[in-house]
Motif scaffolding. Structure first.
Motif, PDB file in Angstrom:
ATOM      1  N   UNK A  61      36.363   7.041 126.124  1.00 55.24           N
ATOM      2  CA  UNK A  61      37.115   8.297 126.061  1.00 55.24           C
ATOM      3  C   UNK A  61      38.447   8.158 126.774  1.00 55.24           C
ATOM      4  N   UNK A  62      39.362   9.066 126.469  1.00 51.87           N
ATOM      5  CA  UNK A  62      40.675   9.040 127.111  1.00 51.87           C
ATOM      6  C   UNK A  62      40.625   9.767 128.452  1.00 51.87           C
ATOM      7  N   UNK A  63      41.613   9.485 129.280  1.00 55.06           N
ATOM      8  CA  UNK A  63      41.750  10.158 130.564  1.00 55.06           C
ATOM      9  C   UNK A  63      43.207  10.135 130.970  1.00 55.06           C
ATOM     10  N   UNK A  64      43.611  11.075 131.806  1.00 60.38           N
ATOM     11  CA  UNK A  64      45.018  11.164 132.177  1.00 60.38           C
ATOM     12  C   UNK A  64      45.396  10.150 133.256  1.00 60.38           C
ATOM     13  N   UNK A  65      46.623   9.636 133.195  1.00 65.89           N
ATOM     14  CA  UNK A  65      47.140   8.777 134.254  1.00 65.89           C
ATOM     15  C   UNK A  65      47.374   9.607 135.517  1.00 65.89           C
ATOM     16  N   UNK A  66      47.905  10.817 135.331  1.00 66.97           N
ATOM     17  CA  UNK A  66      48.051  11.791 136.410  1.00 66.97           C
ATOM     18  C   UNK A  66      47.363  13.065 135.949  1.00 66.97           C
ATOM     19  N   UNK A  67      46.378  13.530 136.716  1.00 64.16           N
ATOM     20  CA  UNK A  67      45.587  14.691 136.301  1.00 64.16           C
ATOM     21  C   UNK A  67      46.368  15.969 136.575  1.00 64.16           C
ATOM     22  N   UNK A  68      46.957  16.506 135.518  1.00 65.08           N
ATOM     23  CA  UNK A  68      47.750  17.732 135.586  1.00 65.08           C
ATOM     24  C   UNK A  68      47.491  18.459 134.282  1.00 65.08           C
ATOM     25  N   UNK A  69      46.607  19.456 134.331  1.00 69.46           N
ATOM     26  CA  UNK A  69      46.090  20.060 133.100  1.00 69.46           C
ATOM     27  C   UNK A  69      47.208  20.479 132.148  1.00 69.46           C
ATOM     28  N   UNK A  70      48.212  21.204 132.656  1.00 69.22           N
ATOM     29  CA  UNK A  70      49.294  21.680 131.781  1.00 69.22           C
ATOM     30  C   UNK A  70      50.048  20.503 131.183  1.00 69.22           C
ATOM     31  N   UNK A  71      50.382  19.535 132.027  1.00 66.52           N
ATOM     32  CA  UNK A  71      51.099  18.357 131.544  1.00 66.52           C
ATOM     33  C   UNK A  71      50.283  17.548 130.561  1.00 66.52           C
ATOM     34  N   UNK A  72      48.987  17.432 130.818  1.00 64.46           N
ATOM     35  CA  UNK A  72      48.109  16.673 129.918  1.00 64.46           C
ATOM     36  C   UNK A  72      47.993  17.358 128.561  1.00 64.46           C
ATOM     37  N   UNK A  73      47.884  18.690 128.568  1.00 63.24           N
ATOM     38  CA  UNK A  73      47.844  19.441 127.307  1.00 63.24           C
ATOM     39  C   UNK A  73      49.132  19.222 126.517  1.00 63.24           C
ATOM     40  N   UNK A  74      50.279  19.372 127.191  1.00 56.31           N
ATOM     41  CA  UNK A  74      51.573  19.207 126.523  1.00 56.31           C
ATOM     42  C   UNK A  74      51.687  17.811 125.914  1.00 56.31           C
ATOM     43  N   UNK A  75      51.240  16.810 126.655  1.00 58.31           N
ATOM     44  CA  UNK A  75      51.301  15.426 126.184  1.00 58.31           C
ATOM     45  C   UNK A  75      50.519  15.245 124.880  1.00 58.31           C
ATOM     46  N   UNK A  76      49.296  15.776 124.832  1.00 59.12           N
ATOM     47  CA  UNK A  76      48.470  15.644 123.626  1.00 59.12           C
ATOM     48  C   UNK A  76      49.012  16.494 122.470  1.00 59.12           C
ATOM     49  N   UNK A  77      49.603  17.650 122.792  1.00 59.68           N
ATOM     50  CA  UNK A  77      50.221  18.480 121.750  1.00 59.68           C
ATOM     51  C   UNK A  77      51.384  17.727 121.108  1.00 59.68           C
ATOM     52  N   UNK A  78      52.255  17.147 121.931  1.00 60.24           N
ATOM     53  CA  UNK A  78      53.431  16.441 121.402  1.00 60.24           C
ATOM     54  C   UNK A  78      53.007  15.223 120.589  1.00 60.24           C
ATOM     55  N   UNK A  79      52.082  14.431 121.126  1.00 57.77           N
ATOM     56  CA  UNK A  79      51.632  13.237 120.408  1.00 57.77           C
ATOM     57  C   UNK A  79      51.031  13.573 119.059  1.00 57.77           C
ATOM     58  N   UNK A  80      50.180  14.620 119.019  1.00 55.63           N
ATOM     59  CA  UNK A  80      49.528  14.986 117.762  1.00 55.63           C
ATOM     60  C   UNK A  80      50.504  15.652 116.813  1.00 55.63           C
ATOM     61  N   UNK A  81      51.480  16.388 117.352  1.00 54.00           N
ATOM     62  CA  UNK A  81      52.538  16.953 116.508  1.00 54.00           C
ATOM     63  C   UNK A  81      53.229  15.835 115.725  1.00 54.00           C
ATOM     64  N   UNK A  82      53.600  14.760 116.418  1.00 51.32           N
ATOM     65  CA  UNK A  82      54.281  13.642 115.758  1.00 51.32           C
ATOM     66  C   UNK A  82      53.376  13.020 114.695  1.00 51.32           C
ATOM     67  N   UNK A  83      52.097  12.844 115.036  1.00 52.33           N
ATOM     68  CA  UNK A  83      51.155  12.271 114.071  1.00 52.33           C
ATOM     69  C   UNK A  83      51.064  13.117 112.809  1.00 52.33           C
ATOM     70  N   UNK A  84      50.769  14.407 112.959  1.00 55.18           N
ATOM     71  CA  UNK A  84      50.501  15.256 111.791  1.00 55.18           C
ATOM     72  C   UNK A  84      51.791  15.555 111.030  1.00 55.18           C
ATOM     73  N   UNK A  85      52.891  15.724 111.738  1.00 54.09           N
ATOM     74  CA  UNK A  85      54.184  15.912 111.077  1.00 54.09           C
ATOM     75  C   UNK A  85      54.499  14.699 110.199  1.00 54.09           C
ATOM     76  N   UNK A  86      54.286  13.504 110.734  1.00 50.18           N
ATOM     77  CA  UNK A  86      54.492  12.289 109.949  1.00 50.18           C
ATOM     78  C   UNK A  86      53.544  12.196 108.774  1.00 50.18           C
ATOM     79  N   UNK A  87      52.275  12.510 109.008  1.00 47.87           N
ATOM     80  CA  UNK A  87      51.267  12.445 107.941  1.00 47.87           C
ATOM     81  C   UNK A  87      51.592  13.422 106.814  1.00 47.87           C
ATOM     82  N   UNK A  88      52.085  14.610 107.155  1.00 47.39           N
ATOM     83  CA  UNK A  88      52.411  15.599 106.122  1.00 47.39           C
ATOM     84  C   UNK A  88      53.505  15.095 105.187  1.00 47.39           C
TER      85      UNK A  88
END
Length: 257
Positions: free
Chosen positions: A131-158
């Motif tokens: 499973x994945x885990x954060x390099x620095x545990x910061x809930x808000x920052x970790x959420x933003x990171x996964x949102x941005x990464x998945x945005x790029x993935x799905x935007x590209x896939x579309x």
């Protein structure tokens, strides 16, 4: 030549199971090879991991694209449905198949590397294979990171997804087999550029399925499965996927003549 499979042999749901199992076998497999003790690939580093995951996506997509559109990711399935490129009625079945496939792939990684899990004393390293885990545990920052990464993935896939495969008529929307390499490269660059914060789950099934297997499988010195973090790689990628679908609507999906 060899006879082609009957239509019933590889249904879209079975294809999503097989594709996600392949994704996790090769994806978690490269992590195991790099971070577990005593492997041939021990210490090979981040570049090896990101290339392994990118090629895992490539293999999973080219094997299953013709049967299911090769979503292999609940966030992609939801993003395509929001964008009108995939039938909502098929979404629950796809997600169940993806999570079960991810569990199966993670089990095979455990089977492959079992003796190396046994000599790897650090429980966090054992968990990091699954499973994945954060390099620095910061809930808000970790959420933003996964949102941005998945945005790029799905935007590209579309923009890769062929409209001819898509739609409410029940045809699977998604990636044609020729688009397997571009989506593999897309995941590669997300890992290289954006993966350093949370390990770029960008896929709820990829994190949840193997995390469940970590909790179930016997390993010497096994620690926590870190369920306190587990919601982030499930929820944030779905948010990122929906935002990507909305951006695709706003920016226009039609290529100008």
């Amino acid at each position: 030549g060899t006879p082609s499979p009957t239509p019933s042999a590889m249904t879209p749901y079975i294809a999503e199971f097989v594709g996600t199992a392949l994704l996790l076998l090769l994806g978690d497999g490269v992590v195991a090879n790099v971070i577990l003790k005593g492997t041939k690939g021990e210490g090979a580093g981040w570049i090896t991991i990101t290339w392994g995951w990118g090629m895992a996506v490539f293999v999973a997509v080219f094997v299953t694209a013709a049967y299911s559109g090769a979503h292999i990711n609940p966030a992609v399935t939801i993003g395509l449905a929001v964008a009108g490129k995939f039938a909502w009625a098929m979404v629950p079945g796809y997600i169940v198949a993806q999570v079960l496939g991810a569990m199966a792939g993670a089990f095979l990684v455990w089977l492959q590397y079992r003796s190396h899990f046994d000599i790897t004393e650090d429980p966090d390293t054992q968990l990091a294979v699954f499973a994945t885990g954060p390099a620095i545990r910061d809930m808000a920052g970790n959420v933003i990171s996964e949102v941005i990464g998945t945005f790029v993935l799905v935007f590209g896939v579309l923009y890769l997804a062929a409209p001819s495969l898509a739609g409410p008529n029940g045809d699977p929307g998604g990636l044609g087999a020729l688009d397997a390499l571009p989506v593999g490269l897309l995941v590669l660059v997300i890992g290289l550029s954006l993966g350093g914060t949370t390990g770029y789950a960008i896929n709820p099934a990829r994190d949840l399925g193997p995390r469940i297997m970590h909790a179930l499988l016997p390993m010497k010195g096994k620690g926590s499965s870190d369920w306190g973090y587990a919601w982030i790689p499930v929820v944030a990628p779905i948010v990122g996927a929906v935002l990507a679908a909305l951006a695709y609507f706003v920016l226009g999906s039609e290529v100008p003549a």
